[in-house]
Design an enzyme around this catalytic site. Structure first.
Site, mmCIF file in Angstrom:
data_model
loop_
_atom_site.group_PDB
_atom_site.id
_atom_site.type_symbol
_atom_site.label_atom_id
_atom_site.label_comp_id
_atom_site.label_asym_id
_atom_site.label_seq_id
_atom_site.Cartn_x
_atom_site.Cartn_y
_atom_site.Cartn_z
ATOM 1 N N SER A 247 0.839 -1.198 0.000
ATOM 2 C CA SER A 247 0.000 0.000 0.000
ATOM 3 C C SER A 247 0.872 1.245 0.000
ATOM 4 O O SER A 247 1.877 1.313 0.719
ATOM 5 C CB SER A 247 -0.907 0.010 1.234
ATOM 6 O OG SER A 247 -1.470 1.284 1.455
ATOM 7 N N LYS A 248 0.484 2.242 -0.791
ATOM 8 C CA LYS A 248 1.224 3.497 -0.830
ATOM 9 C C LYS A 248 1.199 4.193 0.526
ATOM 10 O O LYS A 248 2.131 4.901 0.894
ATOM 11 C CB LYS A 248 0.637 4.423 -1.895
ATOM 12 C CG LYS A 248 0.825 3.934 -3.321
ATOM 13 C CD LYS A 248 0.202 4.895 -4.312
ATOM 14 C CE LYS A 248 0.363 4.389 -5.741
ATOM 15 N NZ LYS A 248 -0.263 5.300 -6.720
ATOM 16 N N ARG A 249 0.109 4.018 1.285
ATOM 17 C CA ARG A 249 -0.014 4.680 2.583
ATOM 18 C C ARG A 249 0.846 4.010 3.652
ATOM 19 O O ARG A 249 1.255 4.651 4.610
ATOM 20 C CB ARG A 249 -1.481 4.682 3.046
ATOM 21 C CG ARG A 249 -2.409 5.508 2.170
ATOM 22 C CD ARG A 249 -3.784 5.585 2.801
ATOM 23 N NE ARG A 249 -4.369 4.263 2.991
ATOM 24 C CZ ARG A 249 -5.074 3.627 2.060
ATOM 25 N NH1 ARG A 249 -5.266 4.183 0.886
ATOM 26 N NH2 ARG A 249 -5.583 2.435 2.318
#
Length: 466
Positions: A247-249
């Site tokens: 996930s980018k987050r």
């Protein structure tokens, strides 16, 4: 597949963000397959998502490909520059009866889905505008711009021998009549991909397994166009250490992240190659070795987990093998970011040569190199432990002897330190640790004689007198 067909692979990212490491692995496997078989590797930018595609993302993809060193033989090609070709092919499909106009409104499609769900069926378009012999079509509405739908076969199955996942078969009754052009005439993803791969004579489509569901629809399009169907190889997803999709987050997912961490591009590629593929117990290898060994048959169909510790270990191995001058070019940037002027100290390449066996990342190397270019203040704990009055007095005597040395080299300093320790009647750490603390501001350094030699006599004596 025609065995005489030239090997041509492609990497086709969408410019909707930074270059993802999952995409880099796809590019790496596609590139390596082409290189091993003397084929061609094509870069294509799939930029038809006008709302999310940006010039900055295109630049990030091109910069990322350059940073990791995956060279392409053709491209970059841009889908938005091929609109006339897509419309030409859509016209061919309409004229050949493989596609048709559908005038369903958004409200009608939503009602179809709701009714299907109420019956416990899969929500789908009911093909009401699909022409069939003897079928009466609804009145053509004047206020609806039609989409173009592909006539998916109603019976039988679509199958392919996936180069990673093995035989896959899907019943045609599970497939909808795919929209290949929107109401404004712009073509859709699945259609553009097929036309591009057809025109570019792509022999092997190597991509993530999130595209498996697109493959049966694309095979039908190839067949309707009379095009040779490429071989497909769907690579497993990369998960984080918790077994979740990256996930980018939550995770470092772009090549920019790894560049900022001080990871060497060859180390990142080495690590990504081992995610889902292996060559015995080999862990540390070059790109040249990878190309020679790579085989799609050795790719695992199961998801792989990203292990940051393993990446750092591999990066350390590649740093040890790297040319110090090349390391210095990268480390200079990290030092500049923290305001360190490397012009006021020794040449950076010899410093990197001294530090490269002690660094997992170039960021760590920059941390360790900093004291070569500006004096660092030791912590109170280091002062209490290694720079008491007796230590300071001993360092004063050390400085007096060092100032008289006829030669200032690591060898001469090593001999001087050994003799000084003997004269003082102490153990080596009682001289070496205070020296490090006073001159470098830390007790964690390479061999102290090598450090002093690089710093130079004038700077060492200045720091000892401070």
């Amino acid at each position: 597949m025609n065995q005489a067909r030239p090997i041509r692979t492609r990497f086709a990212p969408s410019p909707t963000g930074l270059l993802h490491i999952g995409g880099v692995r796809t590019a790496l496997f596609s590139w390596a397959y082409a290189r091993k078989h003397g084929g061609q590797f094509v870069l294509r930018i799939e930029d038809t998502d006008l709302e999310r595609s940006t010039p900055e993302s295109v630049a990030a993809i091109l910069d990322g490909m350059h940073w990791v060193g995956l060279d392409y033989d053709e491209g970059p090609f841009y889908q938005m520059q091929r609109m006339a070709r897509y419309k030409e092919v859509i016209g061919q499909l309409l004229a050949g009866g493989h596609a048709y106009h559908c005038y369903c409104s958004k409200e009608e499609l939503e009602a179809m889905r709701a009714e299907a769900e109420a019956r416990g069926e899969k929500p789908r378009y009911d093909r009401r505008w699909r022409p069939e012999p003897g079928k009466a079509l609804p009145p053509m509405p004047a206020d609806v711009s039609p989409v173009v739908r592909f006539r998916t076969p109603l019976d039988g199955t679509v199958a392919w021998d996936d180069q990673v996942k093995g035989r896959i078969e899907i019943a045609n009754e599970e497939l909808d009549d795919l929209i290949i052009a929107r109401p404004d005439g712009t073509p859709t993803y699945n259609f553009c991909v097929v036309v591009d791969d057809w025109d570019m004579n792509i022999s092997h489509v190597i991509r993530g397994d999130d595209h498996v569901n697109n493959t049966p629809r694309q095979i039908h399009l190839y067949q309707a166009l009379g095009a040779e169907v490429p071989l497909f190889a769907h690579l497993p997803m990369i998960h984080n250490d918790q077994g979740q999709k990256l996930s980018k987050r939550r995770d470092a997912v772009s090549v920019v992240d790894y560049d900022k961490m001080g990871i060497l591009p060859e180390a990142l590629l080495n690590y990504l190659a081992r995610l889902g593929w292996g060559h015995g117990d080999d862990e540390f290898f070059s790109l040249t070795q990878f190309v020679a060994w790579f085989d799609l048959a050795a790719v695992s169909p199961s998801p792989s987990r990203f292990d940051r510790d393993k990446l750092l270990w591999l990066n350390a191995q590649h740093i040890k093998a790297a040319d110090p001058a090349r390391l210095a070019q990268r480390v200079a940037g990290f030092l500049a970011d923290r305001g360190v002027d490397i012009a006021v100290g020794p040449a950076l390449a010899p410093v990197c040569a001294l530090l490269k066996d002690r660094s997992q990342t170039l960021l760590e190397m920059a941390d360790q190199a900093e004291y070569f270019y500006r004096a660092l203040v030791p912590t109170a704990e280091i002062v209490d432990k290694h720079l008491g009055p007796d230590d300071e007095a001993r360092l004063g005597f050390f400085a007096e002897g060092a100032a008289r040395l006829p030669e200032w080299s690591a060898e001469a300093l090593a001999a001087y330190i050994k003799e000084f320790v003997k004269q003082q009647g102490v153990k080596m750490p009682q001289v070496g640790m205070p020296l490090r603390a006073k001159v470098c501001g830390t007790t964690s350094t390479p061999s102290v004689d090598a450090v002093l030699a690089l710093l130079g006599r004038e700077e060492v004596l200045r720091r000892l007198a401070a």
